[in-house]
Design a protein around this motif. Structure first.
Motif, PDB file in Angstrom:
ATOM      1  N   LYS A 190       0.851  -1.454  -0.055  1.00  0.00           N
ATOM      2  CA  LYS A 190       0.030   0.629  -0.186  1.00  0.00           C
ATOM      3  C   LYS A 190       1.281   1.182  -0.282  1.00  0.00           C
ATOM      4  CE  LYS A 190      -4.085  -2.512   2.830  1.00  0.00           C
ATOM      5  NZ  LYS A 190      -4.628  -3.046   3.675  1.00  0.00           N
ATOM      6  N   TYR A 191       1.779   1.447   0.748  1.00  0.00           N
ATOM      7  CA  TYR A 191       3.027   1.890   0.958  1.00  0.00           C
ATOM      8  C   TYR A 191       3.219   2.110  -0.904  1.00  0.00           C
ATOM      9  CZ  TYR A 191       3.353   1.921   5.785  1.00  0.00           C
ATOM     10  OH  TYR A 191       3.207   2.281   7.271  1.00  0.00           O
ATOM     11  N   TRP A 192       4.439   1.834  -1.168  1.00  0.00           N
ATOM     12  CA  TRP A 192       4.524   2.085  -2.539  1.00  0.00           C
ATOM     13  C   TRP A 192       3.694   2.616  -3.722  1.00  0.00           C
ATOM     14  CZ3 TRP A 192       9.180   2.324  -4.162  1.00  0.00           C
ATOM     15  CH2 TRP A 192      10.224   2.366  -3.487  1.00  0.00           C
ATOM     16  N   ILE A 193       2.028   2.371  -3.575  1.00  0.00           N
ATOM     17  CA  ILE A 193       1.133   2.568  -4.423  1.00  0.00           C
ATOM     18  C   ILE A 193       0.952   3.863  -3.709  1.00  0.00           C
ATOM     19  CG2 ILE A 193      -1.115   2.694  -4.532  1.00  0.00           C
ATOM     20  CD1 ILE A 193      -1.488  -0.046  -4.250  1.00  0.00           C
ATOM     21  N   ILE A 194       0.549   4.936  -2.847  1.00  0.00           N
ATOM     22  CA  ILE A 194       1.203   6.095  -2.446  1.00  0.00           C
ATOM     23  C   ILE A 194       2.159   7.377  -2.835  1.00  0.00           C
ATOM     24  CG2 ILE A 194       1.221   7.814   0.077  1.00  0.00           C
ATOM     25  CD1 ILE A 194      -1.667   5.509  -0.885  1.00  0.00           C
ATOM     26  N   ASP A 197       2.336   8.033  -6.549  1.00  0.00           N
ATOM     27  CA  ASP A 197       1.152   9.288  -7.244  1.00  0.00           C
ATOM     28  C   ASP A 197       2.045  10.090  -6.667  1.00  0.00           C
ATOM     29  OD1 ASP A 197      -1.461   8.674  -8.526  1.00  0.00           O
ATOM     30  OD2 ASP A 197      -1.125  10.634  -6.782  1.00  0.00           O
ATOM     31  N   GLU A 198       2.338  10.951  -6.972  1.00  0.00           N
ATOM     32  CA  GLU A 198       2.745  12.927  -6.616  1.00  0.00           C
ATOM     33  C   GLU A 198       1.308  13.172  -5.732  1.00  0.00           C
ATOM     34  OE1 GLU A 198       3.437  16.689  -8.709  1.00  0.00           O
ATOM     35  OE2 GLU A 198       4.291  14.643 -10.354  1.00  0.00           O
ATOM     36  N   VAL A 199      -0.041  13.139  -6.129  1.00  0.00           N
ATOM     37  CA  VAL A 199      -1.305  13.687  -5.423  1.00  0.00           C
ATOM     38  C   VAL A 199      -0.933  12.691  -4.005  1.00  0.00           C
ATOM     39  CG1 VAL A 199      -2.909  13.988  -5.301  1.00  0.00           C
ATOM     40  CG2 VAL A 199      -1.629  14.223  -7.785  1.00  0.00           C
ATOM     41  N   LEU A 200      -1.608  11.240  -4.438  1.00  0.00           N
ATOM     42  CA  LEU A 200      -1.135  10.864  -2.869  1.00  0.00           C
ATOM     43  C   LEU A 200      -0.186  10.793  -1.911  1.00  0.00           C
ATOM     44  CD1 LEU A 200      -2.894   7.472  -4.484  1.00  0.00           C
ATOM     45  CD2 LEU A 200      -4.054   9.108  -3.631  1.00  0.00           C
ATOM     46  N   SER A 201       1.175  10.646  -2.525  1.00  0.00           N
ATOM     47  CA  SER A 201       2.206  10.786  -1.240  1.00  0.00           C
ATOM     48  C   SER A 201       2.202  12.249  -0.501  1.00  0.00           C
ATOM     49  CB  SER A 201       3.794  10.943  -2.469  1.00  0.00           C
ATOM     50  OG  SER A 201       3.726  11.658  -3.270  1.00  0.00           O
ATOM     51  N   GLN A 202       1.348  13.458  -1.490  1.00  0.00           N
ATOM     52  CA  GLN A 202       1.195  14.374  -0.362  1.00  0.00           C
ATOM     53  C   GLN A 202       0.151  14.151   0.437  1.00  0.00           C
ATOM     54  OE1 GLN A 202       1.569  18.212  -2.694  1.00  0.00           O
ATOM     55  NE2 GLN A 202       2.828  16.771  -3.867  1.00  0.00           N
ATOM     56  N   VAL A 203      -1.187  13.565   0.568  1.00  0.00           N
ATOM     57  CA  VAL A 203      -2.184  13.720   1.025  1.00  0.00           C
ATOM     58  C   VAL A 203      -1.795  13.382   1.878  1.00  0.00           C
ATOM     59  CG1 VAL A 203      -4.286  13.222   0.940  1.00  0.00           C
ATOM     60  CG2 VAL A 203      -3.461  13.661  -1.010  1.00  0.00           C
ATOM     61  N   PHE A 204      -1.409  11.501   1.901  1.00  0.00           N
ATOM     62  CA  PHE A 204      -1.671  10.619   2.879  1.00  0.00           C
ATOM     63  C   PHE A 204       0.152  10.626   3.572  1.00  0.00           C
ATOM     64  CE2 PHE A 204      -4.971   9.680  -0.193  1.00  0.00           C
ATOM     65  CZ  PHE A 204      -5.507   9.212   1.213  1.00  0.00           C
ATOM     66  N   ALA A 205       0.984  11.825   3.641  1.00  0.00           N
ATOM     67  CA  ALA A 205       2.581  11.279   3.820  1.00  0.00           C
ATOM     68  C   ALA A 205       2.614  10.921   4.638  1.00  0.00           C
ATOM     69  CB  ALA A 205       3.069  13.254   3.218  1.00  0.00           C
ATOM     70  N   ASN A 206       2.003  11.474   5.968  1.00  0.00           N
ATOM     71  CA  ASN A 206       2.157  11.127   7.324  1.00  0.00           C
ATOM     72  C   ASN A 206       1.342   9.757   7.694  1.00  0.00           C
ATOM     73  OD1 ASN A 206       3.525  13.802   8.307  1.00  0.00           O
ATOM     74  ND2 ASN A 206       1.108  14.640   8.216  1.00  0.00           N
ATOM     75  N   ASP A 207       0.745   9.114   6.752  1.00  0.00           N
ATOM     76  CA  ASP A 207       0.122   8.249   7.663  1.00  0.00           C
ATOM     77  C   ASP A 207       0.972   6.693   6.816  1.00  0.00           C
ATOM     78  OD1 ASP A 207      -2.328   9.285   8.118  1.00  0.00           O
ATOM     79  OD2 ASP A 207      -2.251   9.756   5.798  1.00  0.00           O
ATOM     80  N   ILE A 208       2.852   6.953   5.611  1.00  0.00           N
ATOM     81  CA  ILE A 208       3.267   5.614   5.937  1.00  0.00           C
ATOM     82  C   ILE A 208       4.701   6.070   6.725  1.00  0.00           C
ATOM     83  CG2 ILE A 208       2.172   5.605   3.071  1.00  0.00           C
ATOM     84  CD1 ILE A 208       4.474   7.708   2.021  1.00  0.00           C
TER      85      ILE A 208
END
Ligand SMILES: [Zn+2]
Length: 214
Positions: A190-194, A197-208
């Motif tokens: 799941k972390y690698w899907i985030i 992806d440029e957008v997802l990696s910003q929104v969920f930065a703290n969740d991974i």
């Protein structure tokens, strides 16, 4: 596979007895690892086993060492056996950063990659390939079942990601976030899907980054 935040709370039976499988050890391992196998990251119920990072056959001196004990499932533990004694220690390494973990749905295979070429990294990848890809071209029934299970978990996650992309609301964002909490399965993937992806990696930065110490 991701980093494991292991408790410093060493179970008493490890020093009081010569056994590594006391009830307190099992309880602490289940607690530390949120009831997940450290190799495949599936939830274990009653089918958990105590894995020796360095096998007890080759390293009898580490048999009751707390930092050598990890919880695994009955599918992964025998696949590791005593043939992979030199893998990365998930207590000290951010495996989720070091090894890219991705599913290739078309070929029904799992892909592991790393920029690091150390022996430890290569051995870890080799073990993960044995576990996730069955070690051969043709999968047997158990390997097929295993793949179907991880595919189902990841399909569900991908659906939530799609729902968020289609409609980025608080609700769809929380639904993705929930699937990234530490007690959930397959976080490495799941972390690698985030991350990819440029957008997802910003929104969920703290969740991974749940398990980073700094
Ligand atoms: Zn497992």
């Amino acid at each position: 596979m991701i980093r494991i935040a292991k408790s410093d709370n060493k179970p008493l039976s490890l020093t009081a007895t010569n056994a590594y499988d006391g009830e307190d050890v099992k309880r602490q391992l289940l607690l530390d690892q949120q009831c997940k196998c450290y190799l495949c990251e599936r939830k274990v119920s009653t089918d958990f086993q105590i894995d020796h990072l360095k096998s007890k056959q080759n390293h009898p001196e580490s048999k009751t060492e707390w930092t050598n004990l990890l919880l695994s499932c009955s599918y992964c533990n025998p696949k590791k056996g005593n043939r992979f004694d030199g893998i990365l220690n998930p207590i000290d390494n951010d495996i989720e950063d070091i090894i890219e973990q991705r599913i290739n749905y078309a070929s029904k295979a799992v892909v592991f990659k790393s920029n690091e070429e150390s022996q430890e990294v290569q051995e870890t990848i080799s073990l993960l390939e044995t576990i996730f890809n069955g070690g051969g071209v043709l999968k047997r029934v158990r390997e097929e079942k295993f793949f179907e299970e991880i595919e189902a978990v990841m399909n569900r996650f991908n659906q939530l990601i799609d729902a968020y992309r289609y409609n980025p609301s608080k609700f769809t964002e929380e639904a993705v976030r929930e699937e990234l909490s530490i007690d959930k399965e397959m976080l490495g993937f799941k972390y690698w899907i985030i991350k990819k992806d440029e957008v997802l990696s910003q929104v969920f930065a703290n969740d991974i980054i749940w398990n980073k110490t700094a």
